[in-house]
Write a protein that holds these residues in place. Structure first.
Motif, mmCIF file in Angstrom:
data_model
loop_
_atom_site.group_PDB
_atom_site.id
_atom_site.type_symbol
_atom_site.label_atom_id
_atom_site.label_comp_id
_atom_site.label_asym_id
_atom_site.label_seq_id
_atom_site.Cartn_x
_atom_site.Cartn_y
_atom_site.Cartn_z
ATOM 1 N N GLN A 232 0.812 -1.202 0.127
ATOM 2 C CA GLN A 232 0.124 0.212 0.372
ATOM 3 C C GLN A 232 1.123 1.277 -0.257
ATOM 4 N N ASN A 233 2.148 0.666 0.098
ATOM 5 C CA ASN A 233 3.309 2.053 0.143
ATOM 6 C C ASN A 233 2.989 3.312 -1.669
ATOM 7 N N ASN A 237 5.041 1.391 -4.740
ATOM 8 C CA ASN A 237 4.055 0.981 -5.949
ATOM 9 C C ASN A 237 4.555 1.491 -7.380
ATOM 10 N N GLY A 238 5.120 3.121 -7.456
ATOM 11 C CA GLY A 238 5.093 3.971 -8.270
ATOM 12 C C GLY A 238 6.575 3.099 -8.430
ATOM 13 N N LEU A 239 7.592 3.087 -7.348
ATOM 14 C CA LEU A 239 9.117 2.402 -8.704
ATOM 15 C C LEU A 239 8.552 1.392 -9.411
ATOM 16 N N ILE A 240 7.691 0.214 -8.050
ATOM 17 C CA ILE A 240 7.165 -0.986 -9.235
ATOM 18 C C ILE A 240 6.739 -0.976 -10.724
ATOM 19 N N ALA A 241 6.156 -0.005 -10.417
ATOM 20 C CA ALA A 241 4.994 0.856 -12.390
ATOM 21 C C ALA A 241 6.393 0.417 -12.894
ATOM 22 N N THR A 242 7.670 1.328 -12.860
ATOM 23 C CA THR A 242 8.652 2.023 -13.543
ATOM 24 C C THR A 242 9.169 0.504 -14.094
ATOM 25 N N LEU A 243 9.576 -0.378 -12.647
ATOM 26 C CA LEU A 243 10.411 -1.256 -12.999
ATOM 27 C C LEU A 243 10.103 -2.407 -14.536
ATOM 28 N N VAL A 303 9.098 7.829 -9.903
ATOM 29 C CA VAL A 303 8.655 7.376 -9.018
ATOM 30 C C VAL A 303 6.874 7.554 -8.815
ATOM 31 N N SER A 304 6.410 7.975 -10.150
ATOM 32 C CA SER A 304 4.746 7.832 -10.654
ATOM 33 C C SER A 304 4.979 9.383 -11.574
ATOM 34 N N LYS A 418 4.210 -8.756 -7.489
ATOM 35 C CA LYS A 418 4.441 -7.882 -6.990
ATOM 36 C C LYS A 418 4.103 -7.972 -5.733
ATOM 37 N N ALA A 419 2.746 -8.649 -5.120
ATOM 38 C CA ALA A 419 2.524 -9.451 -4.159
ATOM 39 C C ALA A 419 3.445 -9.934 -3.357
ATOM 40 N N ALA A 420 3.982 -10.464 -3.566
ATOM 41 C CA ALA A 420 5.088 -11.598 -3.357
ATOM 42 C C ALA A 420 6.591 -10.397 -2.774
#
Length: 433
Positions: A232-233, A237-243, A303-304, A418-420
């Protein structure tokens, strides 16, 4: 950071343990050693990409100081400096000088000498000694200021009609990738080394929690205490979206974990990709492949998709390596010789030349007026001058790169979702003492 995994540059060195006999002389703040006594010391190097430059430095220093001989001991590929130095202390064979990560200085504070009275302390850049100020003492010499972000090859971008200064969000980054791809060039290289993914890339999620480093430190404490839900951070979430975007356009996406640092530096240097997430330490290798092209720079890791969000305009910058001086295995003459070498790096024109011009180091000293002559260091200096930087997370646990890096590798290799990933990283932090 870590011992850099740069297999092409690490040479095999055998440390020579040679303690002196006879009376020792007390070490002085000037670092001078006896005029006639032969002194032999060693330096443990955990910064593999400057191995050859460091060898050149000690040879040049010894020509001017013929009574002082210095051996350079390289960390093994993939070996954390903490592990290497711990082994050397266990065998009572510690080097006089050890190039270590910032957090390691804290761990070895009982082994390292207080350097507070050295001349260079007053010439250090503001904030560069904060990490190694322990109990009112200066316990480390700031070797290099470094930064990381997404490196770009401007010739590739120019051909694609991409202006790197306009990339402010994750969506902007993907649009740039699409334009590069349309020219027949692969958009990006994504290196899968654990230290790069775990400490450097994922460190962006910690550094962008707040402009205040104290808030970022509290965030890490909350992770340790199990008070953070990464899923929920916003920054996670923004960084992983970029990844996800990096993964999608990765030149090696068919076998992402088979990519190597050596291949990726060649890709960006030769213009086979337009972008590569890495730091300015990679320039000595990139330039071997770039020919006459010196038009490279950095953009931040977005990151967003809100250009005004903190972090979207800043690259990570900080002192990433310190040198500690041993006081337990090396006698007074050896400590004095080691101090003399550190002063030589800061105040002698040959020492400055090797650091700045040969090793492409951004120094942490106000008296050194030599400007970086490589494009990546220049780009970092530009970001520093415009205050477009974020915190370089240099004081992470020594196993952070390997543990979080392993989790990130699973995600990059599509072996967990991502959840894992969030759960695995949270579980890791609960083990940190």
């Amino acid at each position: 950071m870590k011992c850099k995994k740069i297999l092409s540059l690490l040479a095999a060195f055998t440390i020579t343990s040679s303690l002196l006999v006879g009376c020792g002389t007390s070490s002085s703040s000037s670092g001078s050693s006896g005029s006639s006594k032969k002194v032999k010391i060693s330096i443990m190097n955990s910064k593999g990409e400057i191995q050859s430059q460091l060898e050149e430095a000690v040879k040049t220093f010894s020509k001017a100081n013929p009574n002082i001989t210095i051996d350079v001991v390289a960390c093994s590929a993939g070996q954390p400096p903490f592990e290497k130095l711990s082994t050397m202390y266990s065998s009572q064979n510690a080097p006089a000088l050890a190039i270590v990560d910032p957090g390691d200085v804290i761990k070895f504070k009982d082994k390292f000498a207080d350097l507070s009275n050295e001349k260079w302390v007053k010439d250090a850049q503001e904030g560069s000694l904060d990490t190694v100020k322990l109990d009112g003492k200066t316990m480390g010499f700031p070797l290099t200021v470094e930064g990381d972000g997404i490196i770009y090859n401007k010739k590739v971008l120019d051909k694609a009609g991409v202006d790197p200064t306009k990339i402010k969000t994750t969506n902007d980054l993907e649009e740039a990738f699409k334009k590069v791809q349309a020219t027949g060039v692969a958009p990006v290289a994504l290196s899968p080394m654990d230290w790069s993914l775990g400490s450097h890339f994922f460190g962006t999620s910690y550094a962008t929690q707040s402009k205040d480093s104290k808030d970022n430190a509290k965030f890490l404490d909350d992770l340790k205490a199990g008070k953070v839900n990464l899923a929920q951070n916003k920054q996670f979430n923004g960084l992983i979206a970029t990844l996800d975007v990096l993964k999608k356009y990765n030149i090696d996406k068919g076998d992402a974990l088979a990519a190597t640092y050596e291949k990726d530096q060649q890709y960006i240097g030769e213009g086979k990709v337009g972008f590569w997430f890495m730091g300015n330490w990679a320039w000595p290798q990139i330039k071997q492949f770039s020919g006459d092209n010196k038009d490279f720079g950095f953009i931040p890791v977005p990151v967003s998709n809100n250009a005004d969000d903190y972090g979207n305009s800043g690259i990570a910058v900080g002192v990433t390596k310190y040198i500690g001086l041993d006081k337990t295995n090396n006698n007074a003459d050896q400590q004095a010789a080691a101090k003399k070498f550190l002063n030589w790096l800061v105040y002698d024109k040959d020492g400055q030349d090797i650091m700045v011009n040969k090793a492409s180091i951004i120094t942490a000293f106000k008296n050194i007026t030599l400007a970086p002559n490589d494009p990546l260091s220049k780009s970092i200096k530009d970001h520093m001058n415009s205050k477009n930087t974020i915190e370089f997370m240099t004081v992470l646990p020594s196993d952070h790169g390997t543990k979080v890096g392993a989790a990130m590798q699973k995600y990059v290799g599509n072996k967990e979702d991502k959840a894992a990933l969030a759960n695995e990283i949270q579980a890791y932090w609960k083990t940190v003492k």
